[in-house]
Structures are given as structure tokens and as C-alpha cells.
Enzyme design. Structure first.
Site, PDB file in Angstrom:
ATOM      1  N   THR A   1       3.477  10.879  -1.866  1.00  0.00           N
ATOM      2  CA  THR A   1       2.828  11.471  -3.033  1.00  0.00           C
ATOM      3  C   THR A   1       2.031  12.690  -2.588  1.00  0.00           C
ATOM      4  OG1 THR A   1       0.785  10.193  -2.764  1.00  0.00           O
ATOM      5  CG2 THR A   1       2.562   9.174  -4.062  1.00  0.00           C
TER       6      THR A   1
ATOM      7  N   LYS B   1     -10.658   0.598  -4.046  1.00  0.00           N
ATOM      8  CA  LYS B   1      -9.440  -0.144  -4.360  1.00  0.00           C
ATOM      9  C   LYS B   1      -9.678  -1.652  -4.300  1.00  0.00           C
ATOM     10  CE  LYS B   1      -6.935   3.504  -5.050  1.00  0.00           C
ATOM     11  NZ  LYS B   1      -6.458   3.848  -6.410  1.00  0.00           N
TER      12      LYS B   1
ATOM     13  N   TYR C   1     -12.586   4.931  -0.100  1.00  0.00           N
ATOM     14  CA  TYR C   1     -11.303   4.657  -0.752  1.00  0.00           C
ATOM     15  C   TYR C   1     -10.986   3.163  -0.713  1.00  0.00           C
ATOM     16  CZ  TYR C   1      -6.319   5.084  -1.832  1.00  0.00           C
ATOM     17  OH  TYR C   1      -5.072   4.960  -2.402  1.00  0.00           O
TER      18      TYR C   1
END
Length: 256
Positions: free
Chosen positions: A193, A162, A158
């Protein structure tokens, strides 16, 4: 309702059925911009598009698409253009996180994260280029993460995806400047989220740990990222390009 100046063209939002993507689509519709919501969950994307159109009286459309399916991009762009009109903006909010430390890393999880979070970003932009080049004020926003800056030993895929998105953003900002297309990124901190729901539910104390890392003592809301997305796509940000905006309640400074 905000008074932000806007080109008025439509915006494609990936991951638009939930989280930051959904909040961004709503924030854009609030100022009258049509939105095309792309999401792997076709049913939810269609419902979100319908709700936004009803609430804000703007043109919307949806597409059920896995952003790894790059061969579909030209047709889906054409369908969006027909449904919502000229496209002058793009938000890449589609993303996944599969926390796997290096000693347990497998090729499948690495490829999945990189394909969705990073690989799809420039390929969708390529498919949108003729539209974006046709309108003054076109702009692109990629949703990155503070992990692009800080890294994360428990989630190297991840973090790498990014960080790569930030590099692609700077490169495309340079390459598309002559066309008048601005390209920026946002690095959210810990935001409430669906991506965060599962780890917070399964790891005792994780939510409190996130809150402690913020100078403001809380997690952020998707709408707080969406307002920055809307600004960067608007004419108010006409001299901003190749930047990454950290929106994290002070997590990055506190970790340095």
C-alpha cells in the site's frame, strides 16, 4: 463477480481513496453495494468514486474529510445517505503510521496516530448508528494490523492504536449485538500500500525482510484484504462478530 450474499445497503469507507480502503470500495461495488468514499484527499476520493461508479454501475459519492474533524461527521453522514441511499456498512481504513521509537516519541506524532487510527473509529460509528440500526444485516469492519498482536518497538503509537481498535471492536460488538449490528476487525500483515511505499523505498532490504516474515514468502495485495472485508460485511458472515481475522500470509504464527 462473486456470489456473496449482501444486504444491498451502502457502505461508508474511510481512507477510501487508496490502498486497502480503495480496494475495499471496489470489492463492495463489484457485488452491487453503493459506496461512500471518505478521504482527506478530496480530489482523489472524487476520482475513485467516479471510476467505481462507471465500472460497476453502482451509486457512489465522496467526501474530503479529515477523520479528526468529528464535528463534521453528522453532516457528512447525512450527505452520504442522500447520495447513495440507506447505509448498512462501515469500513474504517483511514490510518497513518509515524514510526518513532520511545526515546524519540513526541506528543504530536502520538496524538496524530491515535486520533486517526483509533479515536475516529467509534465516533464515526456513533454518527452512523441511526442508519445502521435501521437495516437488517448491518456490519462494521475496522482495519487493524498484526502489530496489534505482535507489537513493534520502532512504532509504539501505531501498535497501540491498532491494539485499541481491537478492544473497541470487541466492546462495540457486545454493545450493538442487540441491534443486530456485527462488528469485526481485520489484522493485515505486510501489504503493498502507499503506507509501505516510502519505508520500502528508503530502507534497503526492508521489502525482502517483509517477504521473509511471511510463510508464503511474499507481501500481500490490498485486494486480498478487501475480499475479507467484503465477506465480513456480507450475509455469509452473519454469525461472526467480535472477531479479528488475521490476513498476513503466516506472519503472526512465524513470529510466535
Amino acid at each position: 463477480m462473486t456470489g456473496l450474499a449482501s444486504p444491498g445497503t451502502a457502505v461508508v469507507v474511510t481512507g477510501g481513496a487508496s490502498g486497502i480502503g480503495r480496494a475495499s470500495a471496489r470489492a463492495l461495488a463489484e457485488v452491487g453495494r453503493p459506496v461512500a468514499i471518505w478521504d482527506v484527499d478530496a480530489e482523489v476520493a472524487a476520482t475513485v468514486a467516479k471510476d467505481i461508479a462507471s465500472e460497476f454501475a453502482v451509486a457512489t459519492c465522496s467526501a474530503g474529510i479529515d477523520v479528526r474533524e468529528s464535528e463534521r461527521f453528522p453532516a457528512v453522514v447525512a450527505a452520504a445517505r442522500e447520495a447513495v441511499g440507506p447505509i448498512g456498512g462501515f469500513v474504517h481504513s483511514a490510518g497513518v503510521s509515524h514510526p518513532v521509537p520511545i526515546d524519540a516519541l513526541d506528543v504530536e506524532s502520538w496524538d496524530l496516530v491515535l486520533d486517526i487510527n483509533l479515536r475516529a473509529y467509534p465516533l464515526i460509528i456513533k454518527a452512523l448508528l441511526s442508519e445502521l440500526r435501521s437495516h437488517a444485516g448491518s456490519a462494521i469492519v475496522g482495519i487493524a494490523s498484526v502489530n496489534a498482536i505482535l507489537g513493534n518497538g520502532a512504532n509504539p503509537a501505531y501498535s497501540a492504536s491498532k491494539a485499541g481498535l481491537l478492544s473497541v471492536t470487541r466492546s462495540l460488538a457486545d454493545g450493538l449485538a442487540a441491534d443486530g449490528i456485527r462488528v469485526n476487525a481485520i489484522c493485515p500483515g505486510y501489504i503493498r500500500t502507499p503506507m509501505q511505499d516510502e519505508p520500502m523505498a528508503n530502507v534497503p532490504g526492508l521489502e525482502q525482510a517483509y517477504e521473509r516474515q511471511s510463510m508464503l514468502g511474499r507481501m500481500g495485495e490490498p485486494e486480498e484484504i478487501a475480499r475479507v472485508v467484503r465477506f465480513l460485511l456480507s450475509e455469509e458472515a452473519s454469525f461472526i462478530t467480535a472477531e479479528h481475522v488475521i490476513v498476513d500470509g503466516g506472519v503472526v504464527p512465524s513470529q510466535r
